[in-house]
Design a protein around this motif. Structure first.
Motif: not given
Length: 204
Positions: A96, A115-117, A119-120, A123-124
Protein backbone atom coordinates in the motif's frame (compact mmCIF):
# COMPACT_ATOMS: atom_id res chain seq x y z
CA UNK A 1 32.16 -6.73 3.68
CA UNK A 2 30.61 -4.13 1.35
CA UNK A 3 30.90 -0.54 2.51
CA UNK A 4 27.60 1.25 3.01
CA UNK A 5 26.88 3.91 0.37
CA UNK A 6 26.85 7.30 2.10
CA UNK A 7 25.78 9.18 -1.06
CA UNK A 8 28.34 11.86 -0.04
CA UNK A 9 26.52 12.78 3.15
CA UNK A 10 28.76 13.43 6.14
CA UNK A 11 28.61 11.05 9.13
CA UNK A 12 26.72 13.73 11.07
CA UNK A 13 24.17 14.16 8.29
CA UNK A 14 23.69 10.40 8.03
CA UNK A 15 23.08 10.19 11.77
CA UNK A 16 20.42 12.88 11.47
CA UNK A 17 18.70 11.04 8.62
CA UNK A 18 18.87 7.61 10.29
CA UNK A 19 17.43 9.16 13.48
CA UNK A 20 14.22 9.95 11.60
CA UNK A 21 13.59 6.15 11.60
CA UNK A 22 10.26 6.04 9.73
CA UNK A 23 8.33 7.92 7.02
CA UNK A 24 6.30 9.55 9.79
CA UNK A 25 9.57 10.66 11.39
CA UNK A 26 10.62 12.25 8.11
CA UNK A 27 7.29 14.07 8.00
CA UNK A 28 7.79 15.43 11.52
CA UNK A 29 11.22 16.70 10.50
CA UNK A 30 9.76 18.45 7.44
CA UNK A 31 6.95 19.95 9.51
CA UNK A 32 9.53 21.58 11.77
CA UNK A 33 11.30 23.26 8.85
CA UNK A 34 10.49 26.81 7.82
CA UNK A 35 8.55 26.85 4.54
CA UNK A 36 10.77 28.26 1.80
CA UNK A 37 8.98 30.87 -0.31
CA UNK A 38 12.03 31.62 -2.46
CA UNK A 39 12.33 30.34 -6.02
CA UNK A 40 15.01 27.73 -5.34
CA UNK A 41 15.68 24.05 -5.93
CA UNK A 42 18.10 22.99 -3.20
CA UNK A 43 19.43 19.48 -2.71
CA UNK A 44 18.56 17.42 0.37
CA UNK A 45 22.02 18.18 1.77
CA UNK A 46 21.32 21.92 1.59
CA UNK A 47 17.87 21.42 3.14
CA UNK A 48 19.56 19.67 6.06
CA UNK A 49 21.98 22.55 6.46
CA UNK A 50 19.64 25.49 5.92
CA UNK A 51 16.59 24.00 7.69
CA UNK A 52 14.15 25.36 5.14
CA UNK A 53 12.30 23.72 2.25
CA UNK A 54 9.68 24.41 -0.39
CA UNK A 55 7.20 21.84 -1.65
CA UNK A 56 9.66 20.70 -4.35
CA UNK A 57 12.63 20.66 -1.99
CA UNK A 58 10.66 18.91 0.74
CA UNK A 59 9.46 16.16 -1.56
CA UNK A 60 12.96 15.52 -2.88
CA UNK A 61 14.43 15.65 0.62
CA UNK A 62 11.85 13.10 1.80
CA UNK A 63 12.78 10.79 -1.09
CA UNK A 64 16.45 11.00 -0.09
CA UNK A 65 15.63 10.36 3.57
CA UNK A 66 13.43 7.41 2.62
CA UNK A 67 16.35 6.01 0.63
CA UNK A 68 18.63 6.20 3.66
CA UNK A 69 15.98 4.26 5.61
CA UNK A 70 15.88 1.52 2.97
CA UNK A 71 13.04 2.62 0.69
CA UNK A 72 13.34 3.48 -3.00
CA UNK A 73 13.74 7.26 -3.56
CA UNK A 74 10.39 7.78 -5.28
CA UNK A 75 8.42 10.94 -5.98
CA UNK A 76 5.36 11.75 -8.00
CA UNK A 77 3.90 14.98 -9.25
CA UNK A 78 0.40 16.27 -8.59
CA UNK A 79 -0.51 18.63 -11.43
CA UNK A 80 -3.02 21.45 -11.03
CA UNK A 81 -4.92 24.03 -13.11
CA UNK A 82 -4.73 27.68 -12.07
CA UNK A 83 -2.46 26.62 -9.20
CA UNK A 84 0.99 25.26 -8.44
CA UNK A 85 1.92 21.60 -8.74
CA UNK A 86 2.82 19.55 -5.68
CA UNK A 87 5.78 17.17 -5.48
CA UNK A 88 5.31 14.28 -3.06
CA UNK A 89 7.67 11.52 -1.92
CA UNK A 90 5.92 8.16 -2.01
CA UNK A 91 6.64 4.85 -0.32
CA UNK A 92 5.09 1.42 -0.13
CA UNK A 93 4.43 -0.72 2.95
CA UNK A 94 2.77 -4.14 2.66
CA UNK A 95 1.60 -3.35 -0.85
CA UNK A 96 0.00 0.00 0.00
CA UNK A 97 1.15 3.51 -0.88
CA UNK A 98 1.82 6.36 1.52
CA UNK A 99 3.35 9.81 1.09
CA UNK A 100 5.58 12.38 2.76
CA UNK A 101 5.45 16.03 1.70
CA UNK A 102 6.22 19.62 2.63
CA UNK A 103 3.38 22.05 2.07
CA UNK A 104 2.25 25.54 2.95
CA UNK A 105 -1.25 24.07 3.37
CA UNK A 106 -2.36 21.86 6.24
CA UNK A 107 -3.75 18.84 4.39
CA UNK A 108 -1.25 18.47 1.54
CA UNK A 109 1.33 16.64 3.64
CA UNK A 110 1.61 13.09 5.08
CA UNK A 111 -0.46 10.11 4.01
CA UNK A 112 -0.50 6.81 5.87
CA UNK A 113 0.38 3.80 3.66
CA UNK A 114 -3.21 2.63 3.19
CA UNK A 115 -3.80 3.40 -0.51
CA UNK A 116 -3.96 0.48 -2.92
CA UNK A 117 -3.15 2.51 -6.03
CA UNK A 118 -1.45 5.77 -6.90
CA UNK A 119 -4.77 7.09 -8.14
CA UNK A 120 -6.27 6.49 -4.70
CA UNK A 121 -3.31 8.30 -3.17
CA UNK A 122 -3.61 11.22 -5.57
CA UNK A 123 -7.35 11.51 -4.97
CA UNK A 124 -6.76 11.71 -1.21
CA UNK A 125 -5.40 15.21 -1.91
CA UNK A 126 -8.26 16.33 -4.15
CA UNK A 127 -10.74 17.80 -1.68
CA UNK A 128 -8.18 20.00 0.06
CA UNK A 129 -6.17 20.99 -3.04
CA UNK A 130 -7.36 24.48 -3.94
CA UNK A 131 -6.06 27.91 -4.89
CA UNK A 132 -6.56 31.14 -2.96
CA UNK A 133 -9.84 31.73 -4.82
CA UNK A 134 -11.15 28.50 -3.30
CA UNK A 135 -11.23 26.66 -6.64
CA UNK A 136 -10.51 22.92 -6.55
CA UNK A 137 -7.48 22.66 -8.80
CA UNK A 138 -5.98 19.15 -8.77
CA UNK A 139 -6.28 17.53 -12.20
CA UNK A 140 -3.53 14.97 -12.92
CA UNK A 141 -0.77 12.87 -11.40
CA UNK A 142 2.43 11.41 -12.80
CA UNK A 143 3.84 7.92 -12.66
CA UNK A 144 6.42 7.30 -9.90
CA UNK A 145 9.88 8.71 -10.61
CA UNK A 146 12.86 6.93 -9.06
CA UNK A 147 15.36 9.67 -8.33
CA UNK A 148 18.20 7.15 -8.55
CA UNK A 149 18.09 7.97 -12.26
CA UNK A 150 19.79 11.27 -11.32
CA UNK A 151 22.56 9.76 -9.18
CA UNK A 152 25.15 10.77 -11.77
CA UNK A 153 24.17 14.39 -11.10
CA UNK A 154 24.56 14.02 -7.30
CA UNK A 155 20.99 15.17 -6.67
CA UNK A 156 21.17 14.31 -2.97
CA UNK A 157 24.24 16.36 -2.03
CA UNK A 158 25.12 18.83 -4.79
CA UNK A 159 25.56 22.51 -4.01
CA UNK A 160 24.08 23.35 -7.40
CA UNK A 161 20.33 23.83 -8.04
CA UNK A 162 18.48 20.63 -8.94
CA UNK A 163 15.94 22.16 -11.31
CA UNK A 164 16.59 19.23 -13.64
CA UNK A 165 14.26 17.14 -11.45
CA UNK A 166 11.44 19.67 -11.75
CA UNK A 167 12.04 19.92 -15.50
CA UNK A 168 11.83 16.14 -15.83
CA UNK A 169 8.50 16.11 -13.97
CA UNK A 170 7.15 18.66 -16.45
CA UNK A 171 8.17 16.47 -19.39
CA UNK A 172 6.70 13.10 -18.38
CA UNK A 173 3.08 12.05 -19.02
CA UNK A 174 0.43 12.69 -16.39
CA UNK A 175 -2.81 10.80 -15.85
CA UNK A 176 -6.12 12.69 -15.66
CA UNK A 177 -8.18 12.37 -12.51
CA UNK A 178 -11.38 14.00 -13.78
CA UNK A 179 -13.50 14.07 -16.90
CA UNK A 180 -14.40 17.46 -18.47
CA UNK A 181 -18.06 17.30 -17.32
CA UNK A 182 -16.93 16.65 -13.74
CA UNK A 183 -14.43 19.53 -13.90
CA UNK A 184 -17.15 21.86 -15.15
CA UNK A 185 -19.40 21.17 -12.16
CA UNK A 186 -16.89 21.42 -9.33
CA UNK A 187 -17.85 23.61 -6.39
CA UNK A 188 -15.49 25.87 -4.49
CA UNK A 189 -14.33 24.90 -1.04
CA UNK A 190 -16.37 26.24 1.85
CA UNK A 191 -15.04 28.89 4.21
CA UNK A 192 -14.47 26.44 7.07
CA UNK A 193 -12.32 24.12 4.95
CA UNK A 194 -10.45 27.10 3.52
CA UNK A 195 -9.61 28.44 6.97
CA UNK A 196 -8.57 25.02 8.29
CA UNK A 197 -6.20 24.46 5.40
CA UNK A 198 -4.60 27.88 5.91
CA UNK A 199 -3.47 27.20 9.49
CA UNK A 200 0.25 27.99 9.57
CA UNK A 201 0.22 29.27 5.98
CA UNK A 202 3.26 31.45 5.32
CA UNK A 203 2.97 34.55 3.13
CA UNK A 204 5.74 36.52 1.46
Amino acid sequence: MQRMNTFDFTPSELRTLHALKTPAGIQRFLDDLRYNLSYTACSPKKVLRDRTASCLEGGIFAAAALRILGFAPLIFDLEAEQDTDHVVAIFKVRGHWGAVAKSNFTGCRYREPVYRTLRELAMSYFNIYFNLRGERTLRRYSRPVNLARFDDRNWMTTEKPIWFIAEYLCEIPHISLLTPPIEKNLTRVDRRTFQAEMVGHRKK
